[in-house]
Design an enzyme around this catalytic site. Structure first.
Site, short mmCIF file in Angstrom:
data_model
loop_
_atom_site.label_atom_id
_atom_site.label_comp_id
_atom_site.label_asym_id
_atom_site.label_seq_id
_atom_site.Cartn_x
_atom_site.Cartn_y
_atom_site.Cartn_z
N LYS A 1 0.85 -1.19 0.00
CA LYS A 1 0.00 0.00 0.00
C LYS A 1 0.89 1.23 0.00
CE LYS A 1 -3.61 2.40 2.53
NZ LYS A 1 -4.59 2.36 3.61
N ARG B 1 -10.79 9.80 1.89
CA ARG B 1 -10.67 10.44 3.20
C ARG B 1 -11.83 11.41 3.43
NH1 ARG B 1 -4.05 11.06 3.11
NH2 ARG B 1 -3.67 8.82 2.95
N LYS C 1 1.10 10.01 5.64
CA LYS C 1 1.25 8.62 6.07
C LYS C 1 2.53 7.98 5.54
CE LYS C 1 -3.74 7.94 6.79
NZ LYS C 1 -4.92 7.05 6.65
N LYS D 1 -2.10 -1.49 -3.87
CA LYS D 1 -2.99 -0.33 -3.76
C LYS D 1 -2.18 0.95 -3.83
CE LYS D 1 -6.10 1.81 -0.52
NZ LYS D 1 -6.54 1.86 0.84
N SER E 1 -10.27 5.48 -4.59
CA SER E 1 -11.21 6.59 -4.75
C SER E 1 -10.75 7.61 -5.78
CB SER E 1 -11.44 7.25 -3.40
OG SER E 1 -10.21 7.70 -2.85
N TYR F 1 -15.18 0.72 -6.82
CA TYR F 1 -16.46 1.39 -6.59
C TYR F 1 -17.39 1.23 -7.79
CZ TYR F 1 -13.65 3.30 -2.86
OH TYR F 1 -12.83 3.40 -1.76
C1 PBG Z 1 -7.16 3.67 5.53
C2 PBG Z 1 -7.62 3.35 4.16
C3 PBG Z 1 -7.50 4.23 3.09
C4 PBG Z 1 -8.10 3.60 2.00
C5 PBG Z 1 -8.57 2.36 2.42
N1 PBG Z 1 -8.26 2.21 3.77
C6 PBG Z 1 -6.96 5.58 3.02
C7 PBG Z 1 -5.69 5.91 3.65
O1 PBG Z 1 -4.77 5.07 3.78
O2 PBG Z 1 -5.55 7.08 4.03
C8 PBG Z 1 -8.20 4.24 0.65
C9 PBG Z 1 -9.21 3.72 -0.29
C10 PBG Z 1 -9.52 4.62 -1.42
O3 PBG Z 1 -8.88 5.68 -1.63
O4 PBG Z 1 -10.45 4.28 -2.15
N2 PBG Z 1 -6.84 2.65 6.36
#
Ligand code: PBG
Length: 332
Positions: A202, A212, A225, A256, A282, A321
């Site tokens: 990730k 978010r 992060k 991801k 997203s 989605y």
């Molecule tokens: C957080 C989490 C995130 C997503 C899934 N779980 C965002 C992040 O790490 O800040 C993102 C999913 C998306 O953007 O569709 N644990």
């Protein structure tokens, strides 16, 4: 692999592109609704369908509406739904205790779906960010997201999800050692068939922005992060993370975001052969849906092409989605 072929004109590769019949006959990769895991946003209330402005066509749903959505998805042949709670700001604390509340939104939604549509697999997210007053996936001490104390909390969170009936637990936190800790705790409590789909690779990505907003974490997040999510410049490190997670007991692994990281998907599949998923996140959704809304792209074609590319890159499935919209097209 090195395909053998005669020289031109004995070989004319366009011969097999001449008609739809021939093109279909030799198509290497295909999509089916069974390739999709559908991420949904859950919120409090009843009969609520609340649009998310940065994700046109995606809504936050109250538990009753999530159950309805799960029934519809099941009828479309989508095998799994993944829950993300939009937590009331008053329940976000520094100790993140809501994360393992047996009656939190995620657990209530899991029980309701498993009651109404037992054949629909429910996936739940393990990470503290929906419950953390500072928006991070782990506990923050002196400005640093601490690892080991966070993993202890993640174990409590995952056990509460397993008790609620979650079929697939998806740790998205990127702490070290969490897969082993979660697997051990699940085994010890008898949840021997709860699957772990690890967010192994990730990346610290700009493409999570709309998510978010959707879970109400944008306002809460202090800093970034990058101290736990991966550097987008790295590829070998992704292989090390995936190998480690498989050795610790992950059943499936994830890359991801998705589309900008298809090279990582292919490498992972070739190297380990494990069930491999990509998360079309997203921001990827927002790009496609936004451009389609403005008439800049043929939204349907761009959606289907983007999803098929994950299969070509070696993925066994996709968190997207678009799942219901794409499944409707695939079902004719
Ligand atoms: C957080 C989490 C995130 C997503 C899934 N779980 C965002 C992040 O790490 O800040 C993102 C999913 C998306 O953007 O569709 N644990």
């Amino acid at each position: 692999m090195r395909p053998t072929q005669a020289a031109f004109p004995a070989t004319r590769l366009r011969r097999l592109r001449k008609s739809a019949a021939l093109r279909d006959m030799v198509q290497e990769n295909t999509l089916t609704p069974a390739d999709f895991i559908w991420p949904v946003f859950v919120r409090d209330g009843e009969n609520v369908v609340e649009p998310i402005s940065s994700m046109p066509g995606v809504n936050r749903l109250s538990v009753d509406q999530v159950v309805k959505a799960a029934k519809d998805a099941h009828a479309l042949g989508i095998p799994a739904i993944c829950l993300f709670p939009y937590t009331d700001p008053s329940l976000k604390t520094e100790d993140c205790a809501e994360a393992w509340n047996p009656d939190n939104l995620s657990n209530r939604a899991t029980r309701a779906i498993k009651d109404a549509v037992p054949d629909m697999a429910v996936m739940t997210d393990v990470a503290l960010d929906p419950y953390n007053s500072n928006g991070h996936d782990g506990f923050v001490e002196d400005g640093y997201v601490v690892n080991d104390r966070t993993v202890e909390a993640l174990v409590k969170q995952a056990l509460s999800q397993a008790r609620a009936g979650s079929d697939i637990i998806g740790p998205s936190d990127m702490m070290d050692g969490r897969i082993g800790a979660l697997r051990g705790a699940l085994e010890a409590e008898g949840h021997t068939n709860v699957a772990l789909l690890s967010y192994s690779a990730k990346y610290a990505s700009a493409f999570y922005g709309p998510f978010r907003d959707a879970v109400g974490a944008s306002g809460a997040l202090t800093g970034d992060k990058k101290g736990y999510q991966m550097n987008p410049g790295n590829s070998d490190e992704a292989m090390r993370l995936i190998e480690r997670d498989l050795r610790e007991g992950a059943d499936m692994v994830m890359v991801k975001p998705g589309m900008p990281y298809l090279d990582i998907c292919r490498r992972a599949k070739d190297m380990f052969g494990a069930p491999t998923f990509a998360y079309q996140v997203s921001g990827e959704y927002a790009m496609l849906a936004g451009a389609s809304e403005r008439g800049w792209l043929d939204g349907e074609r761009a959606m289907m092409e983007s999803l098929l590319c994950f299969k070509r890159a070696g993925c066994d499935g996709i968190l997207t989605y678009f799942a219901p919209a794409a499944a409707k097209i695939l079902n004719g």
